[in-house]
Scaffold this motif. Structure first.
Motif, short mmCIF file in Angstrom:
data_model
loop_
_atom_site.label_atom_id
_atom_site.label_comp_id
_atom_site.label_asym_id
_atom_site.label_seq_id
_atom_site.Cartn_x
_atom_site.Cartn_y
_atom_site.Cartn_z
N THR A 9 57.22 -51.32 -32.85
CA THR A 9 57.33 -49.87 -33.05
C THR A 9 57.17 -49.04 -31.77
N ALA A 10 57.37 -49.68 -30.62
CA ALA A 10 57.26 -48.94 -29.34
C ALA A 10 58.27 -47.78 -29.33
N PRO A 11 58.06 -46.73 -28.57
CA PRO A 11 56.87 -46.45 -27.78
C PRO A 11 55.71 -45.96 -28.65
N TYR A 12 54.54 -45.81 -28.02
CA TYR A 12 53.31 -45.61 -28.77
C TYR A 12 52.64 -44.25 -28.55
N MET A 13 51.79 -43.94 -29.50
CA MET A 13 51.00 -42.69 -29.58
C MET A 13 51.88 -41.54 -30.11
N HIS A 14 51.23 -40.43 -30.47
CA HIS A 14 51.96 -39.35 -31.15
C HIS A 14 53.13 -38.82 -30.32
N ASP A 15 53.01 -38.96 -29.00
CA ASP A 15 54.11 -38.48 -28.15
C ASP A 15 54.85 -39.62 -27.46
N GLY A 16 54.65 -40.82 -27.95
CA GLY A 16 55.39 -41.96 -27.41
C GLY A 16 55.22 -42.16 -25.92
N ARG A 17 54.02 -41.89 -25.40
CA ARG A 17 53.83 -41.93 -23.94
C ARG A 17 53.72 -43.34 -23.37
N PHE A 18 53.33 -44.30 -24.19
CA PHE A 18 53.18 -45.67 -23.68
C PHE A 18 54.31 -46.54 -24.21
N THR A 19 54.82 -47.41 -23.34
CA THR A 19 55.93 -48.26 -23.78
C THR A 19 55.48 -49.68 -24.12
N THR A 20 54.29 -50.07 -23.67
CA THR A 20 53.84 -51.44 -23.96
C THR A 20 52.46 -51.44 -24.62
N LEU A 21 52.18 -52.53 -25.30
CA LEU A 21 50.86 -52.67 -25.94
C LEU A 21 49.77 -52.83 -24.89
N THR A 22 50.12 -53.46 -23.76
CA THR A 22 49.14 -53.59 -22.68
C THR A 22 48.69 -52.20 -22.22
N GLN A 23 49.64 -51.28 -22.08
CA GLN A 23 49.27 -49.90 -21.69
C GLN A 23 48.32 -49.27 -22.71
N CYS A 24 48.58 -49.56 -24.00
CA CYS A 24 47.71 -48.99 -25.04
C CYS A 24 46.28 -49.53 -24.88
N VAL A 25 46.15 -50.84 -24.68
CA VAL A 25 44.81 -51.41 -24.56
C VAL A 25 44.14 -50.90 -23.28
N GLU A 26 44.92 -50.80 -22.19
CA GLU A 26 44.39 -50.25 -20.93
C GLU A 26 43.84 -48.84 -21.15
N HIS A 27 44.52 -48.09 -22.00
CA HIS A 27 44.05 -46.72 -22.28
C HIS A 27 42.62 -46.75 -22.82
N TYR A 28 42.38 -47.65 -23.78
CA TYR A 28 41.03 -47.73 -24.38
C TYR A 28 40.01 -48.34 -23.42
N ASN A 29 40.52 -49.11 -22.46
CA ASN A 29 39.63 -49.77 -21.51
C ASN A 29 39.23 -48.84 -20.37
N THR A 30 40.23 -48.19 -19.77
CA THR A 30 39.93 -47.35 -18.60
C THR A 30 40.57 -45.96 -18.65
N GLY A 31 41.62 -45.81 -19.46
CA GLY A 31 42.44 -44.59 -19.37
C GLY A 31 41.90 -43.34 -20.03
N PHE A 32 41.01 -43.49 -21.01
CA PHE A 32 40.66 -42.32 -21.83
C PHE A 32 39.87 -41.26 -21.04
N HIS A 33 40.07 -40.00 -21.43
CA HIS A 33 39.41 -38.87 -20.77
C HIS A 33 38.15 -38.49 -21.54
N TYR A 34 37.12 -38.12 -20.80
CA TYR A 34 35.90 -37.64 -21.45
C TYR A 34 36.08 -36.16 -21.78
N THR A 35 36.53 -35.88 -22.99
CA THR A 35 36.72 -34.48 -23.39
C THR A 35 35.71 -34.14 -24.47
N GLN A 36 35.66 -32.85 -24.79
CA GLN A 36 34.67 -32.41 -25.74
C GLN A 36 34.77 -33.11 -27.09
N ASN A 37 35.99 -33.29 -27.56
CA ASN A 37 36.17 -33.89 -28.88
C ASN A 37 36.36 -35.40 -28.85
N LEU A 38 36.18 -36.00 -27.69
CA LEU A 38 36.38 -37.45 -27.61
C LEU A 38 35.56 -38.14 -28.71
#
Ligand code: HEC
Ligand code: HEC
Length: 346
Positions: free
Chosen positions: A276-305
């Motif tokens: 079902t690629a690409p991924y996320m609500h705006d299809g920003r990631f093209t691979t599953l590795t990118q998705c996992v990387e997001h949860y590993n290092t990519g996420f932003h510390y925001t108020q609603n995180l």
């Protein structure tokens, strides 16, 4: 106007201006026995739209019929392709009938019978009202409902099919929504390698087993918190996964107006995720590795995180662990569903 705005406007047209009878089921229609799917939880079919073979067959025809769009060029199936888990052929955004481009990635369609909120922001709360969204949305199918009903009512085949399914004529918008929803409720996916593994029918490779354990491990992947292992692989909640610190799309906030909902989106199922690629609500990631990387290092510390991520250590997964999680995600593909002739374009 927002999508939910369209839905509201649509219902005003349907229910506000003229009094329309809610169609029942034709007594001649054959009830469809919806049984609890293997490896999925029990669920109830809404009593105001009982499933029948005639209704489902009609819903499928409508799902694939370009007549549903304003200039007869797009069907639901144009942006929801079976082989891609009913997403849009590797496209980040879908094109509407005038070549206009949307702002969200097409969502997979299966196991919808379990959902209580539809769209990335949960803007529709039942499958029947969901259907109205894409039909009337100007950058999707841009259809005038009165015009559509006129076309359907004067069509060579449709009146008799609707009569068989719902027992009365003329065809109403309510019947159109109900028939498509009935078809959508039959789209069940629960026969992936993972399901077979759970039933002891196949073995997992070592990488797949490691990946599954990391998926569940609260100190590691911790994916299980939101994409609960087994069943539908989602908690059906709205979560802020720290994709952005400045929001192009405010997600759930658009519907609720609550500041605490800014940047929250519906947790999608991870079934069939490999196709079902690409991924996320705006299809920003093209691979599953990118998705996992997001949860590993990519996420932003925001108020609603989400608290689950806020308490996660960045860089907690090494490259081998990331590829193990991806190997596990690849076991969630259900080729029986993706090729099932019951859902195929006629
Ligand atoms: C132009 C492309 C396009 C067409 C045509 C289209 N869709 Fe969609 N569909 C999308 C996009 C994009 C989303 C996500 C939209 C959002 O969240 O705002 C979506 C979301 C959905 C969802 C929500 C799934 C969920 O898990 O919440 C359902 C159900 C759905 N579509 C069914 C349909 C049906 C039925 C039709 C035909 C009446 C249809 N779609 C026509 C692109 C399209
Ligand atoms: C705090 C809840 C939460 C956790 C923890 C979480 N996810 Fe997600 N996941 C979501 C939400 C919500 C989305 C949709 C986000 C968006 O599009 O804005 C999503 C989207 C995804 C997608 C894209 C799905 C699609 O259809 O586009 C993948 C793949 C994914 N997650 C995998 C994982 C994996 C693997 C893990 C563990 C390493 C994980 N998630 C942990 C909530 C979570």
């Amino acid at each position: 106007m927002s999508r939910s705005g369209f839905i509201i406007a649509f219902f005003l047209i349907v229910f506000g201006c003229k009094k329309e009878e809610i169609p029942g089921t034709s007594s001649a229609a054959t009830p469809y026995p919806f049984t609890t799917p293997v490896n999925l939880p029990a669920v109830e079919i809404p009593s105001n739209n009982p499933m029948t073979y005639e209704g489902i067959k009609l819903g499928k025809k409508l799902f694939y019929d370009k007549m549903l769009s304003g200039n007869n060029t797009l069907s639901c199936g144009s942006c929801h392709n079976q082989e891609n888990g009913f997403t849009d052929n590797n496209k980040q955004f879908s094109f509407g009938i005038n070549g206009e481009i949307g702002v969200r990635n097409s969502m997979p369609l299966f196991n919808l019978v379990y959902d209580r909120h539809f769209f990335w922001d949960g803007g529709a709360s039942d499958l029947e009202s969901q259907v109205a969204g894409p039909i009337t949305n100007p950058i999707e199918m841009n259809q005038d409902i009165a015009e559509l009903l006129q076309e359907l009512n004067s069509h060579a085949e449709y009146p008799s099919l609707f009569k068989k399914a719902f027992g009365s004529l003329p065809i109403t918008s309510n019947m159109v929504l109900k028939a498509i929803a009935q078809f959508e409720r039959t789209m069940i996916s629960s026969n992936s390698k993972f399901d077979k593994y759970m039933r002891n029918e196949v073995a997992f490779s070592e990488a797949e087993i490691r990946g599954m354990n990391l998926f569940n491990d609260m100190q590691k992947g911790d994916c299980n918190h939101c994409h609960m292992l087994g069943g539908t692989f989602t908690d059906y909640d709205f979560r802020n996964t720290g994709l952005d610190s400045v929001y192009a799309d405010q997600g759930r906030f658009i519907i609720t107006g609550l500041a605490s909902d800014i940047g929250k989106f519906k947790t999608p199922s991870l079934r069939n995720i490999a196709v079902t690629a690409p991924y996320m609500h705006d299809g920003r990631f093209t691979t599953l590795t990118q998705c996992v990387e997001h949860y590993n290092t990519g996420f932003h510390y925001t108020q609603n995180l989400d608290p689950v991520l806020a308490s996660s250590v960045k860089g907690r997964l090494n490259q081998n662990e990331i590829s193990d999680i991806v190997a596990f995600l690849n076991t969630l593909t259900d080729t029986d569903f993706l090729n099932n002739p019951q859902f195929k374009k006629p």
